[in-house]
Design an enzyme around this catalytic site. Structure first.
Site, PDB file in Angstrom:
ATOM      1  N   THR A   1     -14.316  13.726 -11.814  1.00 14.66           N
ATOM      2  CA  THR A   1     -12.162  14.659 -11.627  1.00 14.66           C
ATOM      3  C   THR A   1     -11.513  13.826  -9.807  1.00 14.66           C
ATOM      4  OG1 THR A   1     -13.373  16.499 -10.428  1.00 14.66           O
ATOM      5  CG2 THR A   1     -12.527  16.619 -12.759  1.00 14.66           C
TER       6      THR A   1
ATOM      7  N   ILE B   1     -15.833  15.330 -15.694  1.00 10.45           N
ATOM      8  CA  ILE B   1     -16.403  16.089 -15.319  1.00 10.45           C
ATOM      9  C   ILE B   1     -16.852  16.171 -13.999  1.00 10.45           C
ATOM     10  CG2 ILE B   1     -19.021  15.660 -16.435  1.00 10.45           C
ATOM     11  CD1 ILE B   1     -19.342  18.103 -16.501  1.00 10.45           C
ATOM     12  N   CYS B   2     -17.034  16.736 -13.220  1.00  7.48           N
ATOM     13  CA  CYS B   2     -17.431  16.431 -12.179  1.00  7.48           C
ATOM     14  C   CYS B   2     -17.153  15.683 -10.674  1.00  7.48           C
ATOM     15  CB  CYS B   2     -18.762  16.551 -11.724  1.00  7.48           C
ATOM     16  SG  CYS B   2     -20.664  16.391 -10.749  1.00  7.48           S
ATOM     17  N   GLY B   3     -17.689  14.615 -10.225  1.00  7.77           N
ATOM     18  CA  GLY B   3     -17.485  13.571  -9.636  1.00  7.77           C
ATOM     19  C   GLY B   3     -16.585  12.738 -10.726  1.00  7.77           C
TER      20      GLY B   3
END
Length: 203
Positions: free
Chosen positions: A108, A104-106
């Site tokens: 990715t 999730i988020c960074g």
């Protein structure tokens, strides 16, 4: 029940976004999964919210065959250097071994740099965030709250509930109507969804 399932491993590192994985880990634990934290070393790490976490094991000691899932939360460190690149390489090893990964988020962006999103449908915060990594998977970016493709879950930073929904569905914690009700309860505050969960013994 804990003895019948392999643990879920939650990556922890300095600046980790501590709000992104709480729904997933809480409901995995309630379903009987042991959640173990894994960090670059066994030294304590501090989240972006100032929480101090004592890791259960070092990344070098983590093996895919000992895990049900690797969860990679966001962190400022994903975008400020290569400190977390070993976690992306571990994600590659997990996927190659047929063990799922959720990012999730960074995280990715870290997987994009590792090439793991080049041939999978995926999502993130916004498409141009991943495009800045120079990865080759832009055509497979999906505008969705969360995406699962061949054992890899991705989501953006504003979608911790959808992220958890994909994890809980992938591991079979909740399915079908119950999974949908779980999402509606925690994402939409739908009171009717609670009745569905209560009837299913999942409330």
């Amino acid at each position: 029940m804990n003895g019948t399932r392999k643990p879920v491993h939650l990556a922890v590192y300095d600046t980790l976004a501590d709000w992104e994985t709480g729904h997933a880990t809480a409901h995995l634990a309630r379903a009987g999964y042991t959640v173990r934290t894994v960090a670059p070393t066994t030294a304590p790490v501090t989240s972006i919210g100032g929480l101090r976490v004592q890791p259960d094991l070092a990344l070098a000691d983590l093996r895919p065959e000992d895990s049900s899932l690797l969860v990679l939360p966001g962190a400022d460190l994903w975008d400020t250097g290569d400190d977390l690149a070993p976690f992306a390489r571990t994600a590659r090893a997990f996927l190659a071994a047929g063990v799922p990964v959720a990012a999730i988020c960074g995280a990715t962006a870290g997987l994009a740099r590792e090439g793991l999103l080049d041939d999978r449908r995926h999502t993130s915060a916004v498409s141009f965030y991943l495009a800045a990594t120079g990865y080759a998977g832009g055509e497979r970016y999906v505008k969705a709250d969360a995406v699962t493709d061949r054992g890899l879950i991705t989501a953006g930073p504003t979608e911790p509930v959808a992220f958890a929904r994909e994890i809980l569905g992938l591991l079979g914690v909740y399915e079908g109507e119950v999974l949908d009700a779980w999402y509606r309860l925690f994402h939409d505050s739908d009171p009717e969804a609670y009745a569905v969960l209560e009837k299913a013994g999942a409330a």
